[in-house]
Design a protein around this motif. Structure first.
Motif, PDB file in Angstrom:
ATOM      1  N   UNK A  60      -0.049  -1.023  13.812  1.00 27.01           N
ATOM      2  CA  UNK A  60       0.358   0.209  12.078  1.00 27.01           C
ATOM      3  C   UNK A  60       0.143  -1.260  10.960  1.00 27.01           C
ATOM      4  N   UNK A  61       0.836  -1.684  11.007  1.00 26.67           N
ATOM      5  CA  UNK A  61       0.470  -2.928   9.464  1.00 26.67           C
ATOM      6  C   UNK A  61      -1.042  -3.746   9.717  1.00 26.67           C
ATOM      7  N   UNK A  62      -1.793  -3.024  10.565  1.00 29.45           N
ATOM      8  CA  UNK A  62      -3.249  -3.614  10.780  1.00 29.45           C
ATOM      9  C   UNK A  62      -4.160  -2.783  10.773  1.00 29.45           C
ATOM     10  N   UNK A  63      -3.062  -1.779  10.795  1.00 28.34           N
ATOM     11  CA  UNK A  63      -4.420  -0.442  10.726  1.00 28.34           C
ATOM     12  C   UNK A  63      -4.688  -0.500   9.152  1.00 28.34           C
ATOM     13  N   UNK A  64      -5.086   1.278   8.709  1.00 28.00           N
ATOM     14  CA  UNK A  64      -5.331   1.302   7.426  1.00 28.00           C
ATOM     15  C   UNK A  64      -4.686   2.117   6.932  1.00 28.00           C
ATOM     16  N   UNK A  65      -3.547   2.501   7.612  1.00 25.15           N
ATOM     17  CA  UNK A  65      -2.299   3.183   7.411  1.00 25.15           C
ATOM     18  C   UNK A  65      -1.226   2.503   6.357  1.00 25.15           C
ATOM     19  N   UNK A  66      -1.119   1.428   6.796  1.00 32.68           N
ATOM     20  CA  UNK A  66       0.014   0.304   6.276  1.00 32.68           C
ATOM     21  C   UNK A  66      -0.290   0.186   4.314  1.00 32.68           C
ATOM     22  N   UNK A  67       0.040  -0.285   3.540  1.00 34.09           N
ATOM     23  CA  UNK A  67       0.101  -0.477   2.469  1.00 34.09           C
ATOM     24  C   UNK A  67       0.777  -1.977   2.721  1.00 34.09           C
ATOM     25  N   UNK A  68       0.916  -2.662   3.683  1.00 34.13           N
ATOM     26  CA  UNK A  68       1.800  -3.932   3.633  1.00 34.13           C
ATOM     27  C   UNK A  68       1.130  -5.648   3.089  1.00 34.13           C
ATOM     28  N   UNK A  69       0.152  -5.240   2.385  1.00 36.90           N
ATOM     29  CA  UNK A  69      -0.561  -6.810   1.571  1.00 36.90           C
ATOM     30  C   UNK A  69      -0.645  -5.512   0.655  1.00 36.90           C
ATOM     31  N   UNK A  70      -0.491  -6.682  -0.630  1.00 40.51           N
ATOM     32  CA  UNK A  70      -0.834  -6.217  -2.185  1.00 40.51           C
ATOM     33  C   UNK A  70      -2.301  -6.239  -2.799  1.00 40.51           C
ATOM     34  N   UNK A  71      -3.108  -7.141  -1.658  1.00 41.59           N
ATOM     35  CA  UNK A  71      -4.525  -7.199  -2.164  1.00 41.59           C
ATOM     36  C   UNK A  71      -5.042  -5.716  -1.605  1.00 41.59           C
ATOM     37  N   UNK A  72      -4.674  -5.337  -0.441  1.00 44.64           N
ATOM     38  CA  UNK A  72      -5.378  -4.129  -0.067  1.00 44.64           C
ATOM     39  C   UNK A  72      -4.717  -2.648  -0.342  1.00 44.64           C
ATOM     40  N   UNK A  73      -3.742  -3.179  -0.695  1.00 43.03           N
ATOM     41  CA  UNK A  73      -2.742  -1.534  -1.400  1.00 43.03           C
ATOM     42  C   UNK A  73      -3.824  -0.773  -2.253  1.00 43.03           C
ATOM     43  N   UNK A  74      -3.522  -0.012  -2.695  1.00 43.86           N
ATOM     44  CA  UNK A  74      -4.279   1.376  -3.593  1.00 43.86           C
ATOM     45  C   UNK A  74      -3.950   0.329  -5.168  1.00 43.86           C
ATOM     46  N   UNK A  75      -4.186   0.449  -6.415  1.00 43.22           N
ATOM     47  CA  UNK A  75      -3.640   0.224  -7.186  1.00 43.22           C
ATOM     48  C   UNK A  75      -2.590   0.955  -7.921  1.00 43.22           C
ATOM     49  N   UNK A  76      -2.578   2.338  -7.514  1.00 43.23           N
ATOM     50  CA  UNK A  76      -1.845   3.211  -8.701  1.00 43.23           C
ATOM     51  C   UNK A  76      -0.705   2.782  -7.826  1.00 43.23           C
ATOM     52  N   UNK A  77      -0.415   2.659  -6.507  1.00 42.21           N
ATOM     53  CA  UNK A  77       1.259   2.526  -6.052  1.00 42.21           C
ATOM     54  C   UNK A  77       1.403   1.016  -6.830  1.00 42.21           C
ATOM     55  N   UNK A  78       2.991   1.335  -8.213  1.00 42.16           N
ATOM     56  CA  UNK A  78       2.873  -0.274  -8.293  1.00 42.16           C
ATOM     57  C   UNK A  78       4.997   0.088  -8.304  1.00 42.16           C
ATOM     58  N   UNK A  79       5.504   0.131  -7.237  1.00 42.14           N
ATOM     59  CA  UNK A  79       6.773   0.674  -7.042  1.00 42.14           C
ATOM     60  C   UNK A  79       6.931   0.180  -5.396  1.00 42.14           C
ATOM     61  N   UNK A  80       8.227  -0.703  -4.960  1.00 44.70           N
ATOM     62  CA  UNK A  80       8.232  -0.741  -3.645  1.00 44.70           C
ATOM     63  C   UNK A  80       9.157   0.922  -3.137  1.00 44.70           C
ATOM     64  N   UNK A  81       9.505   0.977  -3.688  1.00 46.84           N
ATOM     65  CA  UNK A  81       9.972   2.335  -2.796  1.00 46.84           C
ATOM     66  C   UNK A  81      10.005   3.514  -3.470  1.00 46.84           C
ATOM     67  N   UNK A  82      10.015   4.411  -2.793  1.00 54.91           N
ATOM     68  CA  UNK A  82      10.094   6.026  -2.867  1.00 54.91           C
ATOM     69  C   UNK A  82       9.940   6.535  -4.550  1.00 54.91           C
ATOM     70  N   UNK A  83       9.232   7.312  -4.884  1.00 58.24           N
ATOM     71  CA  UNK A  83       9.866   8.539  -6.126  1.00 58.24           C
ATOM     72  C   UNK A  83      11.041   9.681  -5.489  1.00 58.24           C
ATOM     73  N   UNK A  84      11.176   9.707  -4.756  1.00 55.03           N
ATOM     74  CA  UNK A  84      12.162  10.791  -4.057  1.00 55.03           C
ATOM     75  C   UNK A  84      13.422   9.783  -3.410  1.00 55.03           C
ATOM     76  N   UNK A  85      13.539   8.993  -3.375  1.00 57.04           N
ATOM     77  CA  UNK A  85      14.474   7.659  -2.654  1.00 57.04           C
ATOM     78  C   UNK A  85      15.503   7.951  -3.513  1.00 57.04           C
ATOM     79  N   UNK A  86      16.822   8.568  -3.891  1.00 59.75           N
ATOM     80  CA  UNK A  86      17.504   8.081  -5.137  1.00 59.75           C
ATOM     81  C   UNK A  86      18.414   6.856  -5.166  1.00 59.75           C
ATOM     82  N   UNK A  87      18.596   6.684  -3.852  1.00 59.19           N
ATOM     83  CA  UNK A  87      19.283   5.176  -4.143  1.00 59.19           C
ATOM     84  C   UNK A  87      19.403   5.036  -2.057  1.00 59.19           C
TER      85      UNK A  87
END
Length: 96
Positions: A60-87
């Motif tokens: 999963x980490x090596x596939x295109x699904x995961x965003x585990x590497x910042x260099x491969x990550x979509x630039x629109x993703x700017x935070x580590x936690x999901x926006x729906x996650x409260x605490x």
């Protein structure tokens, strides 16, 4: 844990594993929080998981699904936690 070189409490180990499973949490965030580079996270996962679970995680980490590497990550993703996650408390998402 099998590897004595990594001194993590059980709670920290659980959190590292949880962060490693999360697609949106990059390895850099784990390194920043726990001081574990990607190679050490892989070693932790190999020692803590069953062989089949580890293979699934690596695939999963090596596939295109995961965003585990910042260099491969979509630039629109700017935070580590999901926006729906409260605490998070005790590694469980709080009830809404």
């Amino acid at each position: 844990m099998k590897n004595e070189n990594i001194d993590l409490t059980e709670r920290e180990l659980d959190r590292v594993i949880e962060m490693a499973w999360e697609d949106r949490t990059p390895f850099e965030a784990i390194e920043y929080q726990f001081g574990l580079p990607e190679k050490e996270v892989i070693r932790v996962m190999r020692n803590a998981l069953k062989a089949s679970s580890f293979k699934r995680w690596r695939k999963r980490v090596n596939s295109g699904v995961s965003q585990k590497h910042l260099k491969k990550r979509n630039p629109e993703i700017s935070r580590f936690k999901c926006s729906r996650q409260k605490a998070i408390s005790g590694n469980r998402i709080s009830k809404r």
